[in-house]
Design a protein around this motif. Structure first.
Motif, mmCIF file in Angstrom:
data_model
loop_
_atom_site.group_PDB
_atom_site.id
_atom_site.type_symbol
_atom_site.label_atom_id
_atom_site.label_comp_id
_atom_site.label_asym_id
_atom_site.label_seq_id
_atom_site.Cartn_x
_atom_site.Cartn_y
_atom_site.Cartn_z
ATOM 1 N N ALA A 64 -1.501 9.651 5.594
ATOM 2 C CA ALA A 64 -1.435 8.786 4.412
ATOM 3 C C ALA A 64 -0.972 7.387 4.787
ATOM 4 N N VAL A 65 -1.230 6.442 3.883
ATOM 5 C CA VAL A 65 -0.740 5.071 4.065
ATOM 6 C C VAL A 65 0.777 5.125 4.166
ATOM 7 N N GLY A 66 1.325 4.424 5.162
ATOM 8 C CA GLY A 66 2.762 4.485 5.387
ATOM 9 C C GLY A 66 3.490 3.279 4.835
ATOM 10 N N ALA A 67 4.789 3.419 4.740
ATOM 11 C CA ALA A 67 5.651 2.291 4.383
ATOM 12 C C ALA A 67 5.586 1.268 5.514
ATOM 13 N N PRO A 68 6.060 0.029 5.282
ATOM 14 C CA PRO A 68 6.043 -0.960 6.373
ATOM 15 C C PRO A 68 6.690 -0.397 7.642
ATOM 16 N N GLY A 69 5.999 -0.549 8.740
ATOM 17 C CA GLY A 69 6.492 -0.036 10.009
ATOM 18 C C GLY A 69 5.940 1.339 10.353
ATOM 19 N N THR A 70 5.269 1.990 9.409
ATOM 20 C CA THR A 70 4.674 3.299 9.651
ATOM 21 C C THR A 70 3.175 3.198 9.408
ATOM 22 N N PHE A 71 2.409 3.445 10.435
ATOM 23 C CA PHE A 71 0.955 3.292 10.397
ATOM 24 C C PHE A 71 0.304 4.620 10.043
ATOM 25 N N GLY A 72 -0.515 4.617 8.990
ATOM 26 C CA GLY A 72 -1.221 5.815 8.567
ATOM 27 C C GLY A 72 -2.714 5.723 8.839
ATOM 28 N N TYR A 73 -3.342 6.856 9.085
ATOM 29 C CA TYR A 73 -4.786 6.955 9.340
ATOM 30 C C TYR A 73 -5.583 6.305 8.220
ATOM 31 N N ASP A 74 -5.151 6.485 6.975
ATOM 32 C CA ASP A 74 -5.876 5.941 5.824
ATOM 33 C C ASP A 74 -5.862 4.411 5.781
ATOM 34 N N GLU A 75 -5.065 3.769 6.624
ATOM 35 C CA GLU A 75 -5.003 2.299 6.667
ATOM 36 C C GLU A 75 -6.070 1.698 7.571
ATOM 37 N N ILE A 76 -6.783 2.500 8.336
ATOM 38 C CA ILE A 76 -7.779 1.977 9.271
ATOM 39 C C ILE A 76 -9.013 1.515 8.501
#
Length: 181
Positions: A64-76
């Motif tokens: 899932a989309v992460g908070a700032p500093g955490t990269f999520g697959y759905d952000e690609i």
């Protein structure tokens, strides 16, 4: 005996002509080798930049989309996604990357691929039905690094790969935090 006068001088002049031609040829060869070496170095730098970004896009910490500093697959997405600092800024963003006086332009595309049935090829259209995945099963990634060489000719390196929608084993960011606790 009179015919041999000046024969040695002609031999020396011919030898000097051959020698000067050889030296001029070696100088041209060295200039070409220097130029080709510089071009190979730029291509190597571009390949390393592309590889680093492709690896970065695969280094998500969660699906899932992460908070700032955490990269999520759905952000690609196209020119979006990758590991982030604690403020949510990409560590390897799209755009200009200066290296030793050469400006490289980094960009990438992400094509979502859905596997809707076992016997059908993947599609870019989301699957329909109650038991179908909500996110793409796979993202086809293409990273392009472009630059202009010393002669003003546009160059580029293109590297392709993919990222699968699998929950990471540890769910942790691949880089240590730069914010001391």
């Amino acid at each position: 005996m009179n015919r041999q006068r000046g024969g040695g001088l002609i031999d020396v002049l011919i030898a000097m002509g051959v020698l000067s031609g050889a030296v001029a040829g070696l100088a041209r060869l060295q200039a070409v080798a220097f130029r080709e070496s510089a071009d190979a170095r730029l291509r190597s730098v571009a390949t390393l930049l592309a590889r680093a970004k492709l690896d970065d896009l695969r280094a998500y910490a969660q699906l899932a989309v992460g908070a700032p500093g955490t990269f999520g697959y759905d952000e690609i997405a196209n020119d979006v996604g990758g590991t982030e600092d604690v403020d949510g800024q990409l560590r390897l963003p799209a755009g200009s990357v200066p290296v030793d006086g050469t400006r490289f332009e980094r960009s990438w595309t992400s094509t979502p691929l859905y596997f809707c049935s076992g016997d059908a090829p993947p599609t870019t259209l989301p699957c329909t039905g109650p038991a179908m995945p909500s996110r793409p099963t796979l993202r086809s990634l293409t990273v392009v690094i472009a630059w202009t060489d010393r002669e003003g000719i546009a160059q580029r390196v293109r590297l392709e790969g993919s990222a699968a929608a699998l929950e990471p084993l540890f769910g942790a960011a691949p880089y240590p935090s730069t914010n001391p606790s």
